[in-house]
Design an enzyme around this catalytic site. Structure first.
Site, PDB file in Angstrom:
ATOM      1  N   HIS A 163       0.842  -1.210   0.000  1.00 30.17           N
ATOM      2  CA  HIS A 163       0.000   0.000   0.000  1.00 30.17           C
ATOM      3  C   HIS A 163       0.878   1.261   0.000  1.00 30.17           C
ATOM      4  CE1 HIS A 163      -3.005  -2.646   2.428  1.00 30.17           C
ATOM      5  NE2 HIS A 163      -3.539  -2.480   1.219  1.00 30.17           N
ATOM      6  N   LYS A 178     -15.391  -7.859   5.445  1.00 33.53           N
ATOM      7  CA  LYS A 178     -14.230  -8.119   6.303  1.00 33.53           C
ATOM      8  C   LYS A 178     -14.464  -7.727   7.750  1.00 33.53           C
ATOM      9  CE  LYS A 178     -10.693  -7.499   2.710  1.00 33.53           C
ATOM     10  NZ  LYS A 178      -9.684  -6.580   2.161  1.00 33.53           N
ATOM     11  N   ARG A 214      -2.425  -6.472  -8.056  1.00 36.09           N
ATOM     12  CA  ARG A 214      -1.279  -7.363  -7.812  1.00 36.09           C
ATOM     13  C   ARG A 214      -1.191  -8.464  -8.855  1.00 36.09           C
ATOM     14  NH1 ARG A 214      -3.068  -8.179  -1.738  1.00 36.09           N
ATOM     15  NH2 ARG A 214      -4.930  -8.418  -2.989  1.00 36.09           N
ATOM     16  N   SER A 234      -2.757  -7.640   3.441  1.00 40.84           N
ATOM     17  CA  SER A 234      -2.923  -7.457   4.893  1.00 40.84           C
ATOM     18  C   SER A 234      -3.272  -8.803   5.545  1.00 40.84           C
ATOM     19  CB  SER A 234      -4.040  -6.457   5.180  1.00 40.84           C
ATOM     20  OG  SER A 234      -3.757  -5.227   4.570  1.00 40.84           O
TER      21      SER A 234
HETATM   22  O1  PNS Z   1      -8.869  -3.087   0.835  1.00 41.32           O
HETATM   23  P1  PNS Z   1     -10.190  -3.602   0.365  1.00 41.32           P
HETATM   24  O2  PNS Z   1     -10.934  -4.287   1.494  1.00 41.32           O
HETATM   25  O3  PNS Z   1     -10.081  -4.463  -0.859  1.00 41.32           O
HETATM   26  O4  PNS Z   1     -11.063  -2.305  -0.056  1.00 41.32           O
HETATM   27  C1  PNS Z   1     -12.388  -2.415  -0.459  1.00 41.32           C
HETATM   28  C2  PNS Z   1     -13.085  -1.055  -0.289  1.00 41.32           C
HETATM   29  C3  PNS Z   1     -13.017  -0.599   1.161  1.00 41.32           C
HETATM   30  C4  PNS Z   1     -12.422  -0.029  -1.193  1.00 41.32           C
HETATM   31  C5  PNS Z   1     -14.564  -1.234  -0.741  1.00 41.32           C
HETATM   32  O5  PNS Z   1     -15.175  -2.241   0.023  1.00 41.32           O
HETATM   33  C6  PNS Z   1     -15.352   0.068  -0.629  1.00 41.32           C
HETATM   34  O6  PNS Z   1     -15.287   0.904  -1.515  1.00 41.32           O
HETATM   35  N1  PNS Z   1     -16.080   0.239   0.509  1.00 41.32           N
HETATM   36  C7  PNS Z   1     -16.885   1.411   0.754  1.00 41.32           C
HETATM   37  C8  PNS Z   1     -18.369   1.080   0.557  1.00 41.32           C
HETATM   38  C9  PNS Z   1     -18.689   1.028  -0.933  1.00 41.32           C
HETATM   39  O7  PNS Z   1     -18.655   2.025  -1.623  1.00 41.32           O
HETATM   40  N2  PNS Z   1     -19.039  -0.185  -1.414  1.00 41.32           N
HETATM   41  C10 PNS Z   1     -19.379  -0.420  -2.789  1.00 41.32           C
HETATM   42  C11 PNS Z   1     -18.164  -0.723  -3.640  1.00 41.32           C
HETATM   43  S1  PNS Z   1     -18.600  -0.956  -5.326  1.00 41.32           S
END
Ligand code: PNS
Length: 168
Positions: free
Chosen positions: A19, A43, A92, A130
């Site tokens: 990151h 998560k 990745r 992570s």
């Molecule tokens: O590090 P991650 O867990 O892969 O990140 C995912 C994240 C946090 C970017 C995604 O879950 C997100 O955007 N969450 C905010 C809520 C949202 O907008 N959800 C719809 C995504 S299309």
């Protein structure tokens, strides 16, 4: 000219050197990068949202182009409220692609101005996540080059076994 701003959203539970690399490289391209600790409903996290924000802030304390915030709700709502159009995500491997593509398209569906920029991860971090970091650390493996020192210290504190009362 208006400054170019990108948001780099994620769970960051915790932030890894993968990151950190994406954030540094994004900050070379955009005037400001907002690292957004967002909620991934899939998560369950080890660190609280505030702890994750604090860890990232301490890593980028000397980087004025990097701002760290947290948000509960739709990413695109955060973006719309602040007129931010660019989302940065790291890729990745091909296995990341389907999930990332789906999110990028969904975000654009809800907020048509949103554009997702994918940065290819540096090869030496392509296997780092992570999740795998926490697992390896918890089982006693070395993660020295894979996470900032503050993160390693924070994980040590999280996983430190509770002190047992010694009967006298
Ligand atoms: O590090 P991650 O867990 O892969 O990140 C995912 C994240 C946090 C970017 C995604 O879950 C997100 O955007 N969450 C905010 C809520 C949202 O907008 N959800 C719809 C995504 S299309």
């Amino acid at each position: 000219m208006t400054p170019s701003v990108a948001v780099y959203p994620g769970s960051f539970d915790p932030i890894t050197n993968g990151h950190v690399d994406i954030i540094r490289r994004s900050a070379e391209v955009f005037d400001q990068v907002v690292v957004l600790v967002a909620v991934n409903s899939e998560k369950k996290t080890l660190f609280t949202q505030d702890e994750r924000v604090d860890l990232i802030r301490s890593v980028f304390a000397d980087q004025p182009k990097v701002k760290v915030e947290s948000f509960e709700g739709l990413l695109v709502e955060y973006m719309r409220q602040r007129s931010i159009r660019v989302v940065v995500r790291g890729l990745r491997a091909v296995s990341d692609f389907e999930y990332e593509f789906q999110m990028a398209l969904m975000n654009r569906k809800i907020y048509p101005e949103a554009e997702t920029f994918f940065l290819a991860t540096r090869e030496n971090y392509s296997y780092v996540s992570s999740r795998i970091l926490k697992e390896v650390f918890q089982l006693g493996g070395c993660i020295e080059d894979l996470a900032p020192q503050v993160v390693i210290d924070a994980m040590r504190a999280k996983f430190r076994p509770p002190r047992r009362e010694v009967a006298s």
